[in-house]
Every structure is written in C-alpha cells, then in structure tokens.
Motif scaffolding. Structure first.
Motif, PDB file in Angstrom:
ATOM      1  N   ILE A 194       0.858  -1.188   0.000  1.00 34.49           N
ATOM      2  CA  ILE A 194       0.000   0.000   0.000  1.00 34.49           C
ATOM      3  C   ILE A 194       0.893   1.237   0.000  1.00 34.49           C
ATOM      4  O   ILE A 194       1.170   1.859   1.018  1.00 34.49           O
ATOM      5  N   LYS A 195       1.411   1.533  -1.153  1.00 37.39           N
ATOM      6  CA  LYS A 195       2.277   2.684  -1.356  1.00 37.39           C
ATOM      7  C   LYS A 195       2.177   3.065  -2.820  1.00 37.39           C
ATOM      8  O   LYS A 195       2.219   2.199  -3.691  1.00 37.39           O
ATOM      9  N   ASP A 196       2.033   4.348  -3.092  1.00 39.98           N
ATOM     10  CA  ASP A 196       1.828   4.812  -4.467  1.00 39.98           C
ATOM     11  C   ASP A 196       3.151   4.875  -5.210  1.00 39.98           C
ATOM     12  O   ASP A 196       3.994   5.742  -4.937  1.00 39.98           O
ATOM     13  N   TYR A 197       3.343   3.956  -6.146  1.00 39.83           N
ATOM     14  CA  TYR A 197       4.528   3.952  -7.001  1.00 39.83           C
ATOM     15  C   TYR A 197       4.140   4.142  -8.470  1.00 39.83           C
ATOM     16  O   TYR A 197       4.863   3.706  -9.369  1.00 39.83           O
TER      17      TYR A 197
ATOM     18  N   PRO B   1      -6.205  -2.166  -1.005  1.00 36.48           N
ATOM     19  CA  PRO B   1      -6.130  -2.696   0.369  1.00 36.48           C
ATOM     20  C   PRO B   1      -7.162  -3.770   0.674  1.00 36.48           C
ATOM     21  O   PRO B   1      -6.995  -4.512   1.645  1.00 36.48           O
ATOM     22  N   ASP B   2      -8.229  -3.873  -0.128  1.00 31.20           N
ATOM     23  CA  ASP B   2      -9.212  -4.932   0.085  1.00 31.20           C
ATOM     24  C   ASP B   2      -8.644  -6.319  -0.203  1.00 31.20           C
ATOM     25  O   ASP B   2      -9.224  -7.325   0.221  1.00 31.20           O
ATOM     26  N   VAL B   3      -7.529  -6.377  -0.940  1.00 30.51           N
ATOM     27  CA  VAL B   3      -6.894  -7.667  -1.218  1.00 30.51           C
ATOM     28  C   VAL B   3      -5.398  -7.609  -0.898  1.00 30.51           C
ATOM     29  O   VAL B   3      -4.568  -8.235  -1.571  1.00 30.51           O
TER      30      VAL B   3
ATOM     31  N   HIS C  61      -8.652   4.271   2.946  1.00 27.80           N
ATOM     32  CA  HIS C  61      -7.859   4.482   1.745  1.00 27.80           C
ATOM     33  C   HIS C  61      -8.815   4.686   0.571  1.00 27.80           C
ATOM     34  O   HIS C  61      -9.905   4.101   0.543  1.00 27.80           O
ATOM     35  N   PRO C  62      -8.439   5.520  -0.417  1.00 24.88           N
ATOM     36  CA  PRO C  62      -9.350   5.748  -1.565  1.00 24.88           C
ATOM     37  C   PRO C  62      -9.811   4.467  -2.265  1.00 24.88           C
ATOM     38  O   PRO C  62     -10.922   4.415  -2.789  1.00 24.88           O
TER      39      PRO C  62
ATOM     40  N   GLU D  95     -14.637  -3.562  -2.679  1.00 18.55           N
ATOM     41  CA  GLU D  95     -14.750  -4.151  -4.012  1.00 18.55           C
ATOM     42  C   GLU D  95     -13.367  -4.351  -4.618  1.00 18.55           C
ATOM     43  O   GLU D  95     -12.445  -3.572  -4.360  1.00 18.55           O
ATOM     44  N   PHE D  96     -13.255  -5.406  -5.429  1.00 18.50           N
ATOM     45  CA  PHE D  96     -12.054  -5.641  -6.216  1.00 18.50           C
ATOM     46  C   PHE D  96     -12.486  -6.268  -7.525  1.00 18.50           C
ATOM     47  O   PHE D  96     -13.105  -7.343  -7.531  1.00 18.50           O
ATOM     48  N   PRO D  97     -12.210  -5.617  -8.659  1.00 15.40           N
ATOM     49  CA  PRO D  97     -12.704  -6.122  -9.947  1.00 15.40           C
ATOM     50  C   PRO D  97     -11.971  -7.384 -10.388  1.00 15.40           C
ATOM     51  O   PRO D  97     -10.766  -7.352 -10.662  1.00 15.40           O
TER      52      PRO D  97
END
Length: 613
Positions: free
Chosen positions: A88-91, A101-103, A215-216, A221-223
């Motif tokens: 969970i870090k924006d790269y 973060p849901d998965v 977190h945004p 949900e996770f597609p």
C-alpha cells in the motif's frame, strides 16, 4: 538401577547416522526479513505508513553488516520478501499499479502475495527505478562477504493482481492466455468460477484493512471477473477473511476432481539422480505453469542467486518439483533448495522424487522442543524423532524461529530468550542438517509490537515496523551491538560460539547415537529435563548434554554405554573432557569394565559440548 544386558543395550541404543561415507557440510542459514533489517525508526505506530514507521533498504546490508552476519557463523542468508509483492504505497510514477487494500494484508503487504516475479519490492530500493540493480549489487556484496544468497519462490499462489511490468521479452504473465470460460484446463494458470465475480471477504470483529484509516481504494470491491480460486484452495467466489484471499491458487495440471494431466514418475525414480529426472522431462508436455516457474527460477540464478526457499511446497505436486529442481540443478548443481513441507508422510517423496535438498523439521523436532522449552514436554520424546528421521536426517533443516513462528522471548512461547539456549544446542548439534536462525533471535527479540495486521508474538511480516532488540544491535547502522544490554550481548555471544563451532567441527558431519535412554534407565538423578547424545568422526569425539530446567542444577554421573566405548576404541583409563562452548568446564571420563562415566554439574539452562582430549 539395574543395568541393561549387552543385547538390551544394543536394542535401545540406535545409531541414527552411520559413519559418513560421502562429503557433507554443516550449513547455517541466517533468515532476515529484508525490509525490517536496516530500519532504525522506532515509532512503531499501528498500521503506520512507510513514512511514519520507516523501512529498511537493500543498501543497509553494508559490508560491515554482512561481515557481522558471516562472523556470527552463517553460511547462507535468506533474504525474505525480495520479489515484488503487493504494497500500500503509491509507485505509479514508476509505472507500478496501485494495490487495493481490500486484497492486501497489512500496509506493507504479504511477501507471499507476489505481484511481479521479474522484479523486486520497490520499498527496498533507494532509487525505485534502479531497484533490480540495487538487489544485484547486494548479491555481489553478499558473495564478497563469503555468504550464499537464498530468496523466496511461492509456487502455490500469486497475488490477486499479478501483473509483471518487468518480464523479459517473450514471457507472458500468469493467466494471460487462460481460457476463462472454463473452470479448469491443463494449461490454464488459474482455476475459475465462470460467470461469477469475485467478492471481497466479509470483515468481522471490527476488522478493517488499514485500521482506522480509510484508503481511496478501500471500498469493499475488487474487480475480478470471473472469480479465481483462492490461494489456500477455497473455491468460493467470496472467500472467508481467514482464507488467503489476497492470493489466487496456481493450477499445476490437476483437475478439480484430482486427476493429473501430466506424466507421473516411473517406479523407482526416487533412487535416480537429478540428471536422470531432467532427461525424463525433456520430451514431456508439461502444464504451462510449470514452465513459467522454471523460467522464473532460472532468471534469478542468472542474477547470481544461489538457492530458493519454496513456500508451501506440499500444496504443489511432487512431479513439478522433479521437473523444477532438476532444471535448477542442471544449471547450478550446488543450488540450495529448501522447502516448507509440514506433512511427515510426504517428506521422503519431496526429498527423493522432488529433489529437494532440505525440508523444515517443524512438526516433529521444532514442536517437541517448543513443548520442552515451555515446561510441559519431556526430553524423552526427542530421541525417537531423530531415530525416525535417521535415513533423511541430513535433509531436515532445524530452527527455533522463523517469520511464521512465535519469538522464543514472547510470552506465548517461552517468555525468556535464555530458555532457547539448551534447545538451540540440541537443534544445532544433533544432526548433520543445516541450522536456521531468524534475525533478532540471537539478541532475544520478543515480537511484542502491535504493527497492524495480525497479533504480536511474531515480528510482523505485513506492516512497517521496527524490531527493537535488533535495532539495538544495528546501533544507527554501525552494526556493532553498541546499544545492546549486557544480557543481549551475552546471548549473541552464545549464538556466535555455538554456530561457529557447528560449522567447523568435524563430528557435526559425522555420526550420532542416543545415550539419553540409557541414562534414563541407569543413572540416578538423570531426569526428563536433560538430554544427552554423542557425535563423532575419525578425529573428534563429542558428548553433548543440555539442561532444559530453568531453575534447578542437574548433577549426576553421566554414563557412556558399552557400544559407544567400543565404537570409540576407548581403553580402560581416564580421559580429560572439556566443554567447547566456553571452555570453563572440565571433567574426567572414567572408562572401567567397558563402560564410561563422567561427573556432570549443569546449571539451569546450561549445555556442554564435551570433547574428549
């Protein structure tokens, strides 16, 4: 007590390892959780970000740090958590997609949810664009320090959002060519639930993926359509929160009803060498996932990696391991191949058919030692384990800690690092197998931090965290133990003495025999809190004895039975014996009437490695 007859002695005294006829080496593996090793931040905020709690880097493994690990007695270093996994870090600035973060478990992510096998965790690099080059430099420094490099391969599952942006030309991603209209096909990399969408687990007991922070991407949900089967084998489109929901299971050509769509090894192939296994597979059509993982392993061998630790290897068919490991050994015959296998009934198949070098000795030796350390197990249960595994003893790696297990010092384990001393002596000296220690074990780390995902007692592998006792050894990256307490320094000195002895002692790759049962039957004052055995080679004879009692001195006349006296060609006279750990205890072995006797006085939690002078 009434003495045993000669025949009874021979029946009870089992020589587990015969005189060595092939060259063996005693190895020590230093497992380090790579992102935690060099982190000097002490904030330890639950669910803390990388900025709040800090993270270690490849570059923290300096020449000095590696020299100290080597000096501790290590021969190999297992860099845990190197392949690029979900975090969970924006790269996104580096072309890396964000992870949902849901998965993802924890803020720093599970090292066993690999997202890109052809690159490394960006958290570990000073320059993210050069992250692979930074790891290659670490491999070079490690080799220059005289250490071999081991990294993880996780064959049973990959991250739910696996997507390699670094794969070599011509390589396709897992699942890229799958026919998603089918539950199963031999060459599909995953299993599917056609026409069903994946659903995020239902969170229970107040759990939220990142604690109190939202977190945004945390929207429940996770597609993923169609839904893939989950890593631990759950076939539900909505797995339980206790499932390995962050991963998807890899298909190795075994249909849902258990049929194998690949050739099985011929009868007797367990006795064949890896070259014969390699030849067997050369003209066989194997499932696509087999080829993908073989190519991943060969990629890392080309980078200089010396071996692999395979996660949950028993969940993958043994035939794949024959294919995989024989391919690796053809490229590097000395590759170090360590597997996580917990079912004793599978040990010999995975060693002999699967061509594994080493397996975890967890459910037998580790679990038994843990019970003894906790005060509710008997040392009487240890010799039968060593006897049962005698034919494969060299392949059963010993440990007291790793990233999955509780820290010895944690209240739920032993609550005191000193209780690890006798167990460590037994673990490290009872067989020719490798010994493994987990970073921080040697200074009594207790795993008490509330990092976020998961409970304390284990140092977190899911979140950004500092490791306090280890940080005192790191000492602002001087790696000199400058902040350790006197007790922590003494503990590390113990580990250093023990591990270095094991890798230099000729007897450690020689023979073993139990003398514990004989002394239980014949020695007054010898209890089930004590364990003794002998190790020997042509030039070295050792008597090893440990006291697991944490309060009481153990004092008695230790006896050597007639069979050992005969094997060692000892005459009727006195022999000096001296402890090899601290050289502070000396005694006399008296040989009379074909039997040996030594006066022993062991302090609480003390061990002796007595060498006949």
């Amino acid at each position: 007590m009434i003495g045993l007859s000669c025949e009874q002695e021979k029946k009870q005294l089992k020589t587990v390892a015969s005189e060595v006829t092939t060259a063996k080496k005693k190895y020590v593996v230093y497992q380090v959780f790579t992102r935690l090793f060099g982190n000097t931040n002490t904030a330890n905020k639950p669910w803390g970000t990388i900025e709040e709690n800090g993270v270690g880097k490849f570059n923290d493994f300096t020449k000095k740090a590696l020299a100290e690990i080597k000096d501790l007695g290590a021969s190999h270093i297992w860099y845990t958590g190197v392949p690029h996994h979900a975090v969970i870090k924006d790269y996104t600035a580096y072309g890396i997609s964000n992870d949902d973060p849901d998965v993802v478990k924890g803020r720093a992510g599970s090292p066993y949810a690999v997202k890109d096998y052809y690159n490394v965790n960006p958290d570990l690099a000073v320059n993210v664009e050069q992250r692979l080059e930074e790891f290659e430099a670490l491999i070079k420094r490690t080799h220059e320090a005289g250490l071999k490099v081991i990294i993880d391969i996780v064959p049973n599952h990959v991250a739910r959002n696996y997507k390699s942006i670094s794969k070599p030309k011509g390589v396709k991603d897992f699942g890229e060519d799958d026919d998603i209209s089918l539950v199963y096909h031999k060459n599909n990399n995953f299993y599917y639930n056609p026409n069903e969408a994946f659903k995020v687990p239902e969170w229970k007991n107040g759990y939220s993926p990142l604690g109190d922070e939202k977190h945004p991407l945390e929207d429940g949900e996770f597609p993923e359509t169609p839904a893939k089967w989950t890593g631990n084998g759950s076939r539900q489109s909505q797995p339980d929160m206790n499932d390995w929901y962050e991963t998807v299971k890899v298909n190795y050509g075994i249909s849902p009803d258990g049929n194998k769509d690949f050739d099985e090894l011929p009868e007797g192939f367990e006795n064949e060498a890896y070259k014969t296994h390699f030849e067997f597979w050369k003209d066989k059509e194997v499932p696509n996932s087999w080829i993908k993982f073989r190519d991943i392993a060969l990629f890392w061998l080309d980078k200089g990696v010396d071996g692999f630790r395979y996660d949950m290897a028993e969940m993958v068919p043994v035939e794949f391991w024959s294919f995989m490991n024989s391919s690796i050994k053809m490229k590097n015959p000395n590759a170090f191949l360590l597997a996580e296998v917990y079912n004793p009934s599978l040990y010999r198949d995975y060693i002999k058919k699967g061509k594994m070098d080493y397996l975890y000795d967890k459910v037998q030796l580790y679990d038994t030692l843990k019970h003894v350390m906790q005060g509710h197990g008997k040392t009487d249960n240890i010799p039968p384990i060593l006897e049962e595994l005698g034919d494969i003893e060299h392949h059963m790696l010993h440990f007291l800690e790793n990233h999955d297990e509780q820290r010895i010092s944690s209240p739920d384990f032993a609550g005191n690092p000193e209780k690890g001393k006798p167990a460590m002596v037994v673990s490290a000296t009872s067989t020719t197998a490798p010994t493994m220690i987990y970073f921080g074990q040697e200074v009594g780390e207790d795993g008490s931090e509330h990092a976020g995902f998961g409970a304390p007692t284990r140092t977190s592998i899911f979140d950004y965290v500092g490791v306090p006792a280890h940080q005192r050894w790191v000492n602002n990256k001087q790696f000199d133990g400058g902040q350790l307490t006197s007790q922590e320094k003494e503990l590390r000195d113990f580990y250093k003495r023990l591990l270095n002895f094991t890798i230099t002692s000729e007897a450690m790759v020689g023979s073993y025999a139990d003398i514990h049962q004989y002394n239980r039957e014949n020695t007054e004052g010898y209890s089930d809190k004590v364990l003794s055995f002998v190790r020997w080679s042509g030039n070295e004879k050792l008597i090893i004895i440990s006291n697991f009692d944490d309060t009481n001195i153990q004092e008695f006349n230790l006896k050597l039975p007639k069979e050992i006296i005969e094997k060692w060609n000892l005459n009727a006279k006195d022999y000096e014996v001296e402890d090899q750990l601290y050289h502070s205890f000396k005694s006399t072995l008296k040989v009379e009437n074909g039997l040996g006797s030594i006066k022993i006085k062991l302090k609480a939690l003390e061990s002796f490695i007595l060498k006949i002078q």
